[in-house]
Design a protein around this motif. Structure first.
Motif, PDB file in Angstrom:
ATOM      1  N   VAL A  95      -7.598  -5.410   5.471  1.00 21.34           N
ATOM      2  CA  VAL A  95      -6.831  -5.144   4.261  1.00 21.34           C
ATOM      3  C   VAL A  95      -6.037  -6.338   3.725  1.00 21.34           C
ATOM      4  N   GLN A  96      -6.425  -7.550   4.046  1.00 23.62           N
ATOM      5  CA  GLN A  96      -5.667  -8.700   3.566  1.00 23.62           C
ATOM      6  C   GLN A  96      -5.636  -8.770   2.042  1.00 23.62           C
ATOM      7  N   ASP A  97      -6.733  -8.437   1.374  1.00 23.87           N
ATOM      8  CA  ASP A  97      -6.755  -8.455  -0.092  1.00 23.87           C
ATOM      9  C   ASP A  97      -5.740  -7.470  -0.669  1.00 23.87           C
ATOM     10  N   GLU A  98      -5.596  -6.304  -0.043  1.00 31.76           N
ATOM     11  CA  GLU A  98      -4.643  -5.308  -0.515  1.00 31.76           C
ATOM     12  C   GLU A  98      -3.205  -5.791  -0.316  1.00 31.76           C
ATOM     13  N   PHE A  99      -2.930  -6.395   0.851  1.00 32.42           N
ATOM     14  CA  PHE A  99      -1.603  -6.970   1.089  1.00 32.42           C
ATOM     15  C   PHE A  99      -1.310  -8.059   0.067  1.00 32.42           C
ATOM     16  N   ASP A 100      -2.286  -8.932  -0.195  1.00 37.02           N
ATOM     17  CA  ASP A 100      -2.107 -10.013  -1.169  1.00 37.02           C
ATOM     18  C   ASP A 100      -1.817  -9.461  -2.563  1.00 37.02           C
ATOM     19  N   ALA A 101      -2.503  -8.394  -2.937  1.00 39.07           N
ATOM     20  CA  ALA A 101      -2.276  -7.785  -4.258  1.00 39.07           C
ATOM     21  C   ALA A 101      -0.842  -7.282  -4.369  1.00 39.07           C
ATOM     22  N   VAL A 102      -0.339  -6.657  -3.329  1.00 37.02           N
ATOM     23  CA  VAL A 102       1.037  -6.153  -3.340  1.00 37.02           C
ATOM     24  C   VAL A 102       2.019  -7.305  -3.495  1.00 37.02           C
ATOM     25  N   VAL A 103       1.827  -8.364  -2.736  1.00 34.92           N
ATOM     26  CA  VAL A 103       2.716  -9.532  -2.821  1.00 34.92           C
ATOM     27  C   VAL A 103       2.675 -10.133  -4.231  1.00 34.92           C
ATOM     28  N   ASN A 104       1.482 -10.270  -4.803  1.00 27.28           N
ATOM     29  CA  ASN A 104       1.338 -10.861  -6.132  1.00 27.28           C
ATOM     30  C   ASN A 104       1.990 -10.003  -7.214  1.00 27.28           C
ATOM     31  N   CYS A 105       2.141  -8.718  -6.973  1.00 28.00           N
ATOM     32  CA  CYS A 105       2.729  -7.819  -7.970  1.00 28.00           C
ATOM     33  C   CYS A 105       4.257  -7.793  -7.915  1.00 28.00           C
ATOM     34  N   GLN A 106       4.858  -8.517  -7.007  1.00 27.68           N
ATOM     35  CA  GLN A 106       6.314  -8.508  -6.900  1.00 27.68           C
ATOM     36  C   GLN A 106       6.983  -9.398  -7.946  1.00 27.68           C
TER      37      GLN A 106
END
Length: 122
Positions: free
Chosen positions: A110-121
């Motif tokens: 799930v690294q892509d999902e974690f990255d998406a969350v970080v980028n949305c902050q």
């Protein structure tokens, strides 16, 4: 690559009986916690937009979103893996706090999902 797919599917099938509900998952320790100056609805919309085009060997993502008090819950489900990834975005005085969870057996995927969350902050 074919062996990896078979291994993952085997893990999923043996773990199906232990798939948590969103409320059960949210009662565990989050995998990540991020803060943002943005309102919860802005962060949730960004996460949902990034996740809705996500597809992997578990199938196409199905994204759900619902209001949680002053916040929003965004969840990713797939046809074969069920609840795959979840984010609760809560309102804070400074903006919002995003907590994310995934099932332990899926953390390495799930690294892509974690990255998406970080980028949305931001």
């Amino acid at each position: 690559m074919e062996v990896k797919k078979i291994l993952i599917l085997t893990l999923l099938l043996t773990g199906c009986s232990s798939m948590p509900t969103p409320d059960e998952l949210s009662k565990t320790v989050p995998d990540t916690v991020n803060s943002s100056f943005n309102e919860p609805t802005v962060v949730a919309k960004c996460i949902a937009e990034k996740w809705e085009n996500y597809s992997n060997l578990f199938g196409n993502a199905i994204i759900t979103s619902r209001k949680l008090g002053d916040g929003v819950r965004v969840a990713m489900h797939t046809p074969t893996a069920g609840l795959y990834f979840m984010a609760d975005i809560d309102k804070t005085e400074q903006g919002s706090k995003t907590k994310t969870w995934t099932r332990e057996s899926l953390r390495s995927y799930v690294q892509d999902e974690f990255d998406a969350v970080v980028n949305c902050q931001s």
